[in-house]
Write a protein that holds these residues in place. Structure first.
Motif, mmCIF file in Angstrom:
data_model
loop_
_atom_site.group_PDB
_atom_site.id
_atom_site.type_symbol
_atom_site.label_atom_id
_atom_site.label_comp_id
_atom_site.label_asym_id
_atom_site.label_seq_id
_atom_site.Cartn_x
_atom_site.Cartn_y
_atom_site.Cartn_z
ATOM 1 N N VAL A 464 -80.975 30.136 -4.124
ATOM 2 C CA VAL A 464 -82.363 30.467 -3.813
ATOM 3 C C VAL A 464 -82.943 29.423 -2.878
ATOM 4 C CG1 VAL A 464 -82.738 31.656 -6.002
ATOM 5 C CG2 VAL A 464 -83.218 29.201 -5.827
ATOM 6 N N ASP A 465 -84.076 29.785 -2.212
ATOM 7 C CA ASP A 465 -84.767 28.838 -1.350
ATOM 8 C C ASP A 465 -85.859 28.125 -2.152
ATOM 9 O OD1 ASP A 465 -86.892 30.614 -1.610
ATOM 10 O OD2 ASP A 465 -86.625 31.498 0.387
ATOM 11 N N ALA A 466 -86.671 27.361 -1.467
ATOM 12 C CA ALA A 466 -87.704 26.565 -2.147
ATOM 13 C C ALA A 466 -88.741 27.438 -2.837
ATOM 14 C CB ALA A 466 -88.387 25.642 -1.142
ATOM 15 N N ASN A 467 -88.850 28.705 -2.424
ATOM 16 C CA ASN A 467 -89.807 29.621 -3.039
ATOM 17 C C ASN A 467 -89.167 30.492 -4.124
ATOM 18 O OD1 ASN A 467 -91.992 28.822 -1.343
ATOM 19 N ND2 ASN A 467 -91.076 30.050 0.316
ATOM 20 N N ALA A 468 -87.944 30.114 -4.507
ATOM 21 C CA ALA A 468 -87.187 30.817 -5.539
ATOM 22 C C ALA A 468 -86.799 32.220 -5.123
ATOM 23 C CB ALA A 468 -87.957 30.853 -6.862
ATOM 24 N N ASN A 469 -86.758 32.501 -3.820
ATOM 25 C CA ASN A 469 -86.251 33.772 -3.335
ATOM 26 C C ASN A 469 -84.751 33.663 -3.125
ATOM 27 O OD1 ASN A 469 -88.773 35.168 -3.131
ATOM 28 N ND2 ASN A 469 -89.235 33.971 -1.288
ATOM 29 N N SER A 521 -82.033 38.595 -25.446
ATOM 30 C CA SER A 521 -83.226 37.812 -25.764
ATOM 31 C C SER A 521 -84.278 38.129 -24.725
ATOM 32 C CB SER A 521 -82.939 36.309 -25.745
ATOM 33 O OG SER A 521 -82.054 35.940 -26.773
ATOM 34 N N ASN A 522 -85.466 38.445 -25.176
ATOM 35 C CA ASN A 522 -86.529 38.802 -24.243
ATOM 36 C C ASN A 522 -87.177 37.554 -23.664
ATOM 37 O OD1 ASN A 522 -88.377 40.409 -22.833
ATOM 38 N ND2 ASN A 522 -88.524 41.846 -24.552
ATOM 39 N N ALA A 523 -87.925 37.731 -22.586
ATOM 40 C CA ALA A 523 -88.713 36.669 -21.956
ATOM 41 C C ALA A 523 -87.850 35.503 -21.508
ATOM 42 C CB ALA A 523 -89.805 36.178 -22.909
ATOM 43 N N ILE A 524 -86.584 35.758 -21.170
ATOM 44 C CA ILE A 524 -85.700 34.685 -20.711
ATOM 45 C C ILE A 524 -86.038 34.330 -19.267
ATOM 46 C CG2 ILE A 524 -83.352 34.360 -19.850
ATOM 47 C CD1 ILE A 524 -82.270 35.147 -22.427
ATOM 48 N N ALA A 525 -86.002 33.040 -18.980
ATOM 49 C CA ALA A 525 -86.108 32.547 -17.610
ATOM 50 C C ALA A 525 -85.104 31.421 -17.454
ATOM 51 C CB ALA A 525 -87.522 32.048 -17.317
ATOM 52 N N SER A 526 -84.571 31.261 -16.271
ATOM 53 C CA SER A 526 -83.565 30.234 -16.031
ATOM 54 C C SER A 526 -84.179 28.843 -16.140
ATOM 55 C CB SER A 526 -82.950 30.427 -14.646
ATOM 56 O OG SER A 526 -83.944 30.330 -13.635
ATOM 57 N N THR A 527 -83.324 27.863 -16.430
ATOM 58 C CA THR A 527 -83.795 26.474 -16.500
ATOM 59 C C THR A 527 -83.658 25.760 -15.164
ATOM 60 O OG1 THR A 527 -81.617 25.731 -17.257
ATOM 61 C CG2 THR A 527 -83.256 26.284 -18.946
ATOM 62 N N GLN A 528 -82.594 26.076 -14.416
ATOM 63 C CA GLN A 528 -82.365 25.451 -13.116
ATOM 64 C C GLN A 528 -81.863 26.499 -12.133
ATOM 65 O OE1 GLN A 528 -83.072 22.430 -12.153
ATOM 66 N NE2 GLN A 528 -83.662 21.593 -14.157
ATOM 67 N N PRO A 529 -82.636 26.798 -11.090
ATOM 68 C CA PRO A 529 -84.018 26.385 -10.861
ATOM 69 C C PRO A 529 -84.947 26.992 -11.926
ATOM 70 C CG PRO A 529 -83.012 27.203 -8.833
ATOM 71 C CD PRO A 529 -82.106 27.589 -9.959
ATOM 72 N N ALA A 530 -85.918 26.232 -12.335
ATOM 73 C CA ALA A 530 -86.786 26.642 -13.424
ATOM 74 C C ALA A 530 -87.524 27.929 -13.084
ATOM 75 C CB ALA A 530 -87.783 25.534 -13.736
ATOM 76 N N TRP A 537 -79.474 30.636 -16.256
ATOM 77 C CA TRP A 537 -78.828 30.104 -15.054
ATOM 78 C C TRP A 537 -79.126 28.613 -14.977
ATOM 79 C CZ3 TRP A 537 -75.500 32.738 -12.081
ATOM 80 C CH2 TRP A 537 -75.068 32.146 -10.893
ATOM 81 N N ASN A 538 -78.113 27.855 -14.614
ATOM 82 C CA ASN A 538 -78.291 26.420 -14.407
ATOM 83 C C ASN A 538 -77.382 25.988 -13.266
ATOM 84 O OD1 ASN A 538 -78.379 23.598 -14.489
ATOM 85 N ND2 ASN A 538 -78.645 23.554 -16.708
ATOM 86 N N ASN A 539 -77.968 25.845 -12.069
ATOM 87 C CA ASN A 539 -77.159 25.495 -10.901
ATOM 88 C C ASN A 539 -76.799 24.017 -10.847
ATOM 89 O OD1 ASN A 539 -79.569 24.325 -10.144
ATOM 90 N ND2 ASN A 539 -79.924 25.680 -8.383
#
Length: 800
Positions: A464-469, A521-530, A537-539
């Motif tokens: 991803v880029d700095a904008n998480a795209n 698991s619901n409401a999951i979001a990656s830790t890296q990038p946060a 996901w953890n890059n």
């Protein structure tokens, strides 16, 4: 000689005669002996007590403290457990022995005669807190010719979160003896270089000062830090030769077919009929509005179908009806359907064969009349899966670069040529209607790579880029493939060594549950990038290239997880979920995971490789007889209670149900089984008798626990609806996917929430009282939790 005597004890018997009490008799005899010297010499006034201190098995106990009362002498037992108390004044004594780890013991009225030695034996029972020992073997998945080999140098420890406990190391033959273990149920963990941590998911029972033997811990292999994903096709090439049935089951499962980049799995229900020619398309107005991706306006969505192979026309598409005329006009946005997501599912008793009631049972007065739940989708193609279709189906469009890229996709997709977007509508297969698709987001933030790839593919490559795209996306194996659970397979392919691949059956219970929980698991979001992805996901972790690997990684380092009881995801009271995909959170907090005897994992109840409702097979042993039963053909074990009874038999309300009864009942319900390695074929008489035992136990349980005088009918074959099914009460469907809400009238004719379509996995009963917690302040019926009683009985529903 001066004598110090005590009053003589006299008892009156029922015949009126008076006799000396036993202790007094002993004392009198001792006194008489002391007074009788020989050859005119003076009498002695001391004697001795000698003996042995032993345990319950008769083994000598060294170092025990031995004393008399009244106090006269003390000593300690020697290496052979023997002791001698010398120069004790004549009389009657209580002799006590004690040692750390044992309960003290006393012998009363032990007589000491002048010049004599009284021989005694004192038996010490172990203290309830006396530590015991565990002996066993650590094995590892190594090589190709054998399933496991002894592991030397493995560290074996009791599991504890609060205390420093004794550990030991396995010997060259894999054996170990762990001493100093607190009595009671104990889980063991084992760690060794080159293997993943393993454990006993069934507790070892240690008796006070006892020894538990025959314990076996098998450790899974692990990919190296440089291992890469090779794809399911490479795995199947070999494993179909050795595990034909298991491989075929996975190929036909929902895990393998949920996302399809063709139209083979497209459910034709709800779409227009196919035109006979390419002269014109058939169009149906869905009557559902969605956000048009160019104007941002809410517009009706049209369902468009052309005949197959019409030049320049997609066979299926969705069009935005900007002018509201029900036709596709020039300039209006048309999005072709180029893939499907969902629409198939494993048969866990959700549909047919005693699954959910038909929708007509929930709302008899619906206009138009609701149809019963279909038990299979009307697929366009002849794909591999025979799985059911009774949740929802979403639709996908490719957005890679080139002439086919939709004009409204304005961002650069050069680095993401395999990316997709969800279309605006989803087909609700249960209620047979079109609804807004939960994953529709026609922006760069709603792409498949950003929202779905981490769970609906195996081993994707993402950046991803700095904008998480997402700027780079290389798709992995489609769907939940082998390496999602077994880890990257390049090492295993290269050396064919079991030590190079993960066998989830031998990782810890927590790791096994995280294997499923990474996506359930619901409401999951990656830790890296946060927060960059809606999946773990953890890059910053090189192994796996950012992908979570069960047993190797900890899920908390890859995903921000919801909390059990969080009011965002749970009904008032914090016990029952109101959103789907809370399964892992529920299970982790449930009694199935926190009890001291058995750690139940997802795969104990579900088959990750197939379409049936229960595991591929599971074994249970009778600890009294040593008989082992392997339950097979398990499609119905969740809906007919076999899965639950296989563990709960002989316990509590089900004490009268023996394991053989569960096996017999399983066969009577169409299952198969093995007993001690041979096909099990009980007589029809035995099966019928066991059916009665099971029915009586469940009926009694329903009556005592819930006041339900109902006849046991878990498949609904007699009553038309399931009665006595464990999961109906203990796994009430309190949550729903997307827009699935089953409503019905309450006792006053008001609309109530009758059932969701996703089961709670806290295994607690969703009671009327629990549902009532949501009534104060509720303004719509959807804000009040459905409950187990209200799913059948209108008087227990809360409507508005």
């Amino acid at each position: 000689m001066v004598m110090h005597s005590k009053p003589v004890l006299v008892r009156a018997n029922s015949d009126g005669m008076r006799r000396l009490a036993p202790g007094a008799v002993v004392l009198l005899l001792i006194v008489l002996a002391a007074c009788s010297g020989s050859n005119g010499s003076p009498g002695l006034d001391t004697g001795s007590i000698a003996g042995t201190v032993v345990d319950a098995s008769g083994a000598p106990i060294a170092g025990a403290s031995v004393s008399t009362d009244p106090t006269s002498a003390t000593t300690q037992s020697g290496t052979t457990g023997t002791f001698t108390l010398s120069s004790i004044p004549i009389g009657a004594y209580t002799v006590s022995a004690s040692k750390t780890g044992f309960q003290s013991a006393q012998l009363t009225a032990v007589g000491v005669a002048a010049g004599a030695t009284n021989q005694v034996t004192i038996t010490l029972a172990p203290s309830p807190n006396a530590p015991g020992a565990i002996a066993g073997t650590v094995l590892g998945r190594v090589g190709t010719a054998q399933p496991s080999s002894p592991v030397a140098g493995a560290m074996v420890c009791p599991e504890s979160s609060t205390a420093v406990l004794p550990c030991t190391t396995s010997q060259s033959d894999g054996t170990f003896v762990l001493a100093g273990v607190a009595p009671g149920p104990v889980y063991l963990t084992a760690t060794a270089a080159g293997f993943l941590t393993g454990e006993t998911t069934t507790a070892v029972i240690v008796a006070p000062d006892g020894s538990a033997t025959g314990v076996s811990i098998t450790l899974s292999g692990s990919p190296s830090a440089t291992a890469t994903y090779v794809g399911a096709a490479r795995c199947i090439t070999c494993h179909t030769l050795f595990y034909t049935a298991l491989t075929a089951a996975w190929q036909h499962s929902a895990h393998a077919n949920t996302v399809d980049h063709t139209l083979n799995q497209l459910d034709l229900n709800g779409w227009p009929a196919a035109p006979a020619t390419c002269a014109a398309a058939n169009i149906v107005n869905s009557q559902v509005q969605a956000t048009e991706p160019v104007s941002g306006q809410q517009e009706n969505v049209l369902l468009v179908r052309w005949a197959a192979n019409c030049p320049g026309e997609p066979q299926f598409s969705m069009a935005f009806d900007a002018n509201g005329n029900g036709q596709v006009d020039p300039g209006e946005t048309v999005i072709p359907v180029q893939g499907t997501q969902g629409g198939i599912a494993t048969d866990g008793g959700q549909c047919g064969q005693g699954g959910l009631l038909p929708l007509t049972a929930y709302n008899q007065n619906a206009i138009p009349a609701l149809v019963p739940i279909p038990c299979s989708a009307n697929f366009l193609g002849t794909g591999a899966t025979p799985a059911q279709g009774y949740w929802q189906q979403e639709y996908l469009v490719n957005i890679g670069p080139g002439a086919a890229k939709p004009a409204w996709v304005t961002w650069d997709t050069t680095g993401t040529p395999q990316d997709m977007l969800a279309l605006p509508l989803a087909w609700n297969q249960r209620a047979q209607y079109w609804a807004n698709a939960p994953d529709y987001n026609p922006t760069q933030g709603g792409t498949f790579a950003k929202v779905c790839a981490g769970c609906h593919e195996t081993g994707p490559s993402l950046a991803v880029d700095a904008n998480a795209n997402v700027t780079t996306y290389v798709a992995g194996s489609q769907n939940i493939a082998c390496e999602r659970c077994h880890g990257p397979g390049s090492d295993h392919v290269a050396n064919l060594n079991a030590k190079s691949i993960i066998n989830p059956a031998y990782i810890t219970a927590q790791a096994q549950n995280e294997m499923c929980g990474q996506c359930h698991s619901n409401a999951i979001a990656s830790t890296q990038p946060a927060g960059a992805f809606d999946f773990p996901w953890n890059n910053q972790v090189s192994t796996g290239g950012g992908n979570f690997i069960p047993g190797v990684d900890q899920l908390a380092n890859f995903a921000l997880l919801p909390l059990y009881g969080d009011p965002t995801n749970y009904w008032p009271g914090g016990v029952f979920p109101n959103l789907d995909h809370m399964t892992f959170i529920d299970v982790t907090a449930s009694i199935h995971n926190t009890n001291p005897y058995q750690k139940v994992t997802c795969s104990n109840c579900h088959d990750p490789h197939g379409v049936q409702g229960g595991p591929f097979q599971f074994a249970r042993s009778n600890t009294q007889t040593g008989d082992q039963y392997v339950f097979q053909t398990n499609a119905a074990v969740l809906r007919n209670d076999v899965m639950c009874l296989a563990c709960h038999a002989t316990q509590g309300d089900f004490a009268a149900v023996a394991l053989v009864d569960v096996a017999n009942y399983h066969l009577s319900q169409g299952g198969t089984a093995q007993k001690n390695g041979a096909t099990y074929t009980p007589s029809s008489t035995d099966q019928s008798a066991s059916d009665t035992v099971v029915a009586n136990a469940v009926n009694a349980h329903m009556q005592s626990q819930a006041g339900m005088p109902a006849y046991f009918d878990p498949t609904g074959s007699i009553n038309g609806q399931p009665v006595g099914r464990c999961s109906s009460c203990h796994m009430m469907k309190t949550a729903w996917t997307s827009n699935f809400l089953f409503s019905g009238p309450d006792a006053n004719g008001k609309t109530a929430d009758v059932s969701g379509d996703v089961s709670s996995h806290s295994f607690q009963v969703a009671t009327v009282q629990a549902a009532a917690l949501g009534v104060p302040g509720a303004t719509t019926w959807q804000e009040i939790m459905p409950n187990a009683c209200g799913s059948c009985h209108v008087q227990y529903r809360f409507g508005l």
